[in-house]
Design an enzyme around this catalytic site. Sequence first.
Site, short mmCIF file in Angstrom:
data_model
loop_
_atom_site.label_atom_id
_atom_site.label_comp_id
_atom_site.label_asym_id
_atom_site.label_seq_id
_atom_site.Cartn_x
_atom_site.Cartn_y
_atom_site.Cartn_z
CD GLN A 45 -2.81 1.26 2.40
OE1 GLN A 45 -3.31 2.32 2.71
NE2 GLN A 45 -3.05 0.16 3.10
NE ARG B 100 8.55 -12.49 -6.42
CZ ARG B 100 9.04 -12.94 -5.30
NH1 ARG B 100 9.89 -13.95 -5.32
NH2 ARG B 100 8.70 -12.42 -4.16
CG ASN C 156 6.60 -0.37 -0.68
OD1 ASN C 156 6.55 -0.62 -1.87
ND2 ASN C 156 5.68 -0.80 0.16
CD GLU D 210 -1.73 2.14 8.55
OE1 GLU D 210 -1.53 2.33 7.36
OE2 GLU D 210 -1.71 3.06 9.39
CG ASP E 57 0.38 0.77 5.02
OD1 ASP E 57 1.55 0.71 5.46
OD2 ASP E 57 -0.41 -0.18 5.07
N GLY F 83 -7.83 20.66 19.87
CA GLY F 83 -7.46 21.96 19.31
C GLY F 83 -7.59 23.09 20.31
N GLY F 84 -7.87 22.77 21.55
CA GLY F 84 -7.99 23.81 22.56
C GLY F 84 -9.42 24.25 22.79
#
Length: 427
Positions: free
Chosen positions: A66, A87, A145, A188, A217, A296-297
Site C-alpha cells: 500500500q 514478479r 518499499n 500499518e 501506509d 485543538g484547545g
Amino acid sequence: MARSKTVKSRVKAAAKKSARKVVRLKPNKAAAKAVGNGLPRPSAKPWGQVGRALEGVKILDFTHVQSGPTCTQLLAYMGADCIKVERPGVGDITRGQLRDVKGQDSLYFTMLNGSKRSITIDSKHPKGKEILDRLVKQCDVLVENFAPGALDRMGLTWEHIHKLNPRMIVASVKGFGPGPYEDCKVYENVAQCAGGSASTTGFRDGPPLVTGAQIGDSGTGVHLALGIVSALLQRIRTGRGQKVLCAMQDGVLNLARVKLRDQQRLAHGPLAEFSQHGEGIPFGKAVPRGGNDSGGGQPGWILKCKGWESDPDAYSYFITQAPVWGPICDLIGKPILSMKEIAEEQSLRATGTVVEVDHPGRGKYLTVGNPIKLSDSPADVRRSPLLGEHTDEILRKVLGYSEKEVADIKVSGAITPPEKPGKAEAA
Ligand code: COA
C-alpha cells in the site's frame, strides 16, 4: 529513415529556438523579469490543455502493498509515466488479497494501481537485471518499499544506480529510519503504534486504538510523493539525483504532531482542553488517550444525531469554536457521511475524488481519484493494469528492444513465470 529525419530536423529547430530565447533573455534584465526569471511566458492555451503537471517524468515503480503504490499512483495522476515492475506470475501480493471477485485482481490492488503500466521482470534473473538496468537509464525516479536491504540484494545499490544514471532519484518507504529498528519489516498498525498515534487514540479507560485511516501506509506514501517532487525540482538546479527516504514511523509522527505538542505542554501543567481536566481526573506522565476531545484547545465531542437508532454512522462531531459557530449550527441535523454515502455522493464524483473505472476482468469499480487538485493539470484516472499487461509495449516502445530481442527475452524466462514442476516432464 524519413521519420528519423523529421525527428532530427525537429530537434534542430527546437535547439535553435531555445538558443534564440537564451540570447534574448540574457542582456535584457527587464525582459527577463517580465517573463519570470527564465521561466517561459505564461501559456495562452486554454486551462487544462497544456499537458499534465508531471508529464515527461518516468517512474520505475518497484512498489508493492500500500505505502509505495499510494505514492506512485498520485504521481501517475499528476501525469508521470509509472512503470510498475512485478514478479512474473506472482505480481504485487495485493492482487490476490481480500478478493471479492473470484480469480480477479482485488479492489485492494486495483484501487492503488490505476493509471500505471505493469511489466513483469524477475529482478534476480541475469536477463531481468539487464532489462532493469536499461529502465534505470531511462527513468527519472525509482520508487520502492521493499524490506530493508532487498533492493541491494537485487544488485540495485545506490552506487550501481547512480553510476548508470546520475540523475536518478531513488525514493524509499521503510518502517523506520536509521537507528535501532531500521532492519524491521513494518505494516500499518506497527507504524501507528511506533509513531505515537495509537497510544493517544481511544478512550482513557480503554486500550490504545489504531485508526482506520491508513496513516502509516497511505500517509507515508503521500509524504514520499512530496519528497520526490521536491527532489525533481532540485535536480533542475543540480543536475543530479538523490535518495529520498520516508520512514513510516516519521510519517505517523508528523501526522500526530499535535500529540507531541501536548506531551511538551504537560510539563507546564494539565491540559485544560481535555475533558478529564473538567472531570478532575489527574494527568499522568504521557499524553492520555483523548477520546473524542477536539485536541485543538476548544471543547468538542462526538454526538448522536438524527437516525442514530438505525444508522451506526449517524453521529456528528460537535465543536464549539467561536468563529465557526454559525456554520456548525447550519449543519446540525445533517448526518456525517458514512462510507456508503461517500460512495454515492455526487459532488465527490463531479470533482473526480471518487471515480468509477471499468476493468476488463472485474467490471466497474469505484476508486479514489486524485485528492490533490491542480487547476492546470487534470488527473487521468485509469483502471489498474493486468499483471504484465504492458510488458511488450515497454520493452519495445520505452526500451527500444527489437522484435527478435523481445522474442529472445521471452524464451530466457526473465519475464515469464517459472514453469510448474512436472509440466516440462509431461511435455
Ligand atoms: N523479482 C524477483 N524477486 C522479487 C521481485 C521481482 N520482481 N520483487 C520482489 N522480489 C523479492 C525481493 O527481492 C525479496 O527477496 P529477498 O528477501 O531475497 O531480498 C522478496 O521478494 C520479498 O520482498 P519483501 O519486501 O521482503 O516482502 P515481504 O512480503 O517479506 O515484506 C513488507 C513486506 C511490506 C513488510 C516489507 O516489504 C517492508 O517492510 N517494506 C517497507 C515498509 C513498508 O512499505 N511497509 C508497508 C507496506 S504497505
